[in-house]
Motif scaffolding. Structure first.
Motif, mmCIF file in Angstrom:
data_model
loop_
_atom_site.group_PDB
_atom_site.id
_atom_site.type_symbol
_atom_site.label_atom_id
_atom_site.label_comp_id
_atom_site.label_asym_id
_atom_site.label_seq_id
_atom_site.Cartn_x
_atom_site.Cartn_y
_atom_site.Cartn_z
ATOM 1 N N VAL A 246 39.983 22.557 21.579
ATOM 2 C CA VAL A 246 41.412 22.863 21.408
ATOM 3 C C VAL A 246 42.287 22.218 22.459
ATOM 4 O O VAL A 246 43.508 22.234 22.337
ATOM 5 C CB VAL A 246 41.649 24.396 21.402
ATOM 6 C CG1 VAL A 246 40.930 25.053 20.247
ATOM 7 C CG2 VAL A 246 41.217 25.019 22.715
ATOM 8 N N ASP A 247 41.702 21.625 23.489
ATOM 9 C CA ASP A 247 42.497 20.983 24.523
ATOM 10 C C ASP A 247 42.125 19.521 24.747
ATOM 11 O O ASP A 247 42.676 18.875 25.618
ATOM 12 C CB ASP A 247 42.347 21.733 25.850
ATOM 13 C CG ASP A 247 43.539 22.626 26.128
ATOM 14 O OD1 ASP A 247 44.592 22.400 25.509
ATOM 15 O OD2 ASP A 247 43.416 23.542 26.953
ATOM 16 N N GLY A 248 41.171 19.021 23.982
ATOM 17 C CA GLY A 248 40.726 17.649 24.162
ATOM 18 C C GLY A 248 41.484 16.665 23.295
ATOM 19 O O GLY A 248 42.482 17.007 22.639
ATOM 20 N N PRO A 249 41.029 15.419 23.267
ATOM 21 C CA PRO A 249 41.744 14.368 22.538
ATOM 22 C C PRO A 249 41.825 14.587 21.034
ATOM 23 O O PRO A 249 42.711 14.045 20.376
ATOM 24 C CB PRO A 249 40.932 13.109 22.881
ATOM 25 C CG PRO A 249 39.593 13.601 23.319
ATOM 26 C CD PRO A 249 39.841 14.908 23.983
ATOM 27 N N ASN A 250 40.916 15.374 20.466
ATOM 28 C CA ASN A 250 40.939 15.623 19.020
ATOM 29 C C ASN A 250 41.466 17.007 18.671
ATOM 30 O O ASN A 250 41.260 17.492 17.563
ATOM 31 C CB ASN A 250 39.525 15.446 18.446
ATOM 32 C CG ASN A 250 39.011 14.032 18.604
ATOM 33 O OD1 ASN A 250 39.743 13.079 18.351
ATOM 34 N ND2 ASN A 250 37.762 13.893 19.026
ATOM 35 N N ALA A 251 42.151 17.635 19.627
ATOM 36 C CA ALA A 251 42.601 19.017 19.445
ATOM 37 C C ALA A 251 43.504 19.180 18.225
ATOM 38 O O ALA A 251 43.467 20.216 17.548
ATOM 39 C CB ALA A 251 43.313 19.502 20.699
#
Length: 420
Positions: free
Chosen positions: A172-177
């Motif tokens: 939920v906080d990464g590049p694919n969030a």
């Protein structure tokens, strides 16, 4: 919302006057190749710059009695009583503590045995742990340094848990969030169930699967962390501190409960199992509250307010004041109260750190001391957490770490401690 990912007391062992020993029970090693058919050599951890949402802390209990920082039964509009978030979380604490007690009771051999390679995959498990160590070294340098004092078995297990938490947070906080949906989190939870059933999907899953087979780690805190990710998808306001406490538990306090069985408690400690787990939980709550206060401006720019709405209203403030980023006397008064609350959780956490096994104290103390200093920096910035990010400089870290190490050398008291 960034999550406190410093490993503090949460990873610790348990021991008390009735003989909860210094090590956790040796579990069944994963050595059946059929349970690892799905192992793949490609590690799936995203190496983007996602924020981390975890840490440790706790309140305390002895013999079933709770010493809480914030508690009490809350009445709903219909006049019925419901449990507070803290009391709900305590049920998870009791469950994990009972698991540790049961496994310790049924074994005479408490030392974790050396690694047994997976049949047909010679060295693959060791490679998986090594990869976890590389991720930890890259993204949690100070904590990783502290783990070097731990036994190899405990150190590798903590690495495996760290990596799972980081991967979960980056959903939920990464590049694919932006592509993550509740369904994706449901699939991640299904994958977690497979890990605990000895059916890992990739190398990093295998390291965690091996870890939970060797230490009495309960699956519920892992499930709860995923629930915290679901909460971030659907919720951007918190009506009161009870709601915020539950969120802090989901995304940060859970790490403490995951790690408690691994880091261990000193054999001479007289603290109860439950009190140590609650202390770990308190540190997680403290770290996450600190994250929230540090990141007010950053979260506001994302349309999020991780502050109790009722307390904002009582201070004469609203979301509009936060979005405007105005540092007023009302804001300073409000912030002082929020910082005071976070420090109370740190105070609770401090009482239990010395109960940990000697090799586990330093990373916990380092986390506690450094994170607590972030609150000092917020004050030094005149409570401007809208445009100034509070951080601890390298110089201050270098000064603080020897202090943390000195604290880690203090043994637990040999008299019965209620951690109250």
């Amino acid at each position: 919302m960034s999550v406190a990912l410093l490993w503090v007391v949460s990873p610790c062992e348990v021991s008390n006057g009735t003989g909860f020993l210094e090590s956790v029970r040796e579990g069944n090693r994963i050595n059946d190749s059929s349970r690892h058919r799905n192992l793949v050599s490609n590690e799936r951890t995203k190496r983007g710059g996602g924020k981390q949402r975890w840490s440790f802390g706790g309140s305390q209990t002895d013999n079933g009695r709770k010493f809480s920082v914030q508690s009490a039964i809350v009445a709903n509009p219909a006049g019925q009583q419901r449990m507070t978030s803290e009391q709900m979380v305590y049920d998870v604490v009791l469950r994990q503590a009972a698991l540790v007690k049961r496994q310790l009771r049924y074994t005479d051999e408490l030392e974790v045995k050396p690694d047994i390679p997976i049949r047909g995959n010679l060295g693959l498990l060791s490679e998986a742990y090594d990869r976890c160590g590389e991720v930890c070294a890259e993204y949690a340098k100070t904590f990783n340094l502290g783990t070097m004092l731990m036994t190899p078995e405990r150190r590798r297990a903590i690495w495996a848990i760290y990596v799972w938490c980081r991967r979960t947070d980056e959903l939920v906080d990464g590049p694919n969030a932006s592509y993550i949906t509740p369904t994706a989190l449901d699939k991640w939870e299904d994958r977690l169930e497979n890990v605990f059933s000895g059916r890992p999907f990739d190398m990093l899953d295998a390291a965690l699967s091996d870890t939970v087979s060797n230490f009495p780690v309960d699956i519920q805190p892992f499930r709860d962390m995923i629930e915290g990710m679901r909460m971030d998808l659907r919720k951007s306001r918190y009506r009161n501190f009870d709601e915020l406490y539950l969120y802090c538990y989901y995304v940060a306090g859970t790490v403490g409960l995951m790690s408690v069985p691994i880091m261990g408690i000193a054999p001479e400690s007289k603290a109860t199992t439950e009190s140590v787990y609650n202390t770990a939980l308190a540190l997680g709550i403290a770290n996450q509250l600190t994250n929230i206060l540090r990141d007010v401006g950053e979260d506001a720019r994302r349309g999020r307010v991780y502050l109790p709405q009722d307390e904002l209203a009582q201070a004469g403030l609203s979301d509009e004041d936060i979005f405007a980023g105005r540092v007023t006397n009302k804001w300073r008064i409000f912030m002082k109260k929020q910082i005071q609350r976070a420090r109370k959780f740190f105070d609770e956490a401090e009482k239990g750190v010395t109960e940990l096994s000697a090799a586990s104290r330093f990373p916990v103390w380092a986390s506690l001391v450094l994170y607590r200093k972030i609150l000092d920096e917020i004050e030094a910035n005149d409570y401007n957490n809208f445009t100034k990010r509070a951080y601890v400089s390298k110089t201050k870290k270098l000064i603080a770490l020897p202090i943390a190490y000195a604290k880690s050398l203090v043994p637990p008291t040999r008299t019965v401690s209620l951690l109250s």
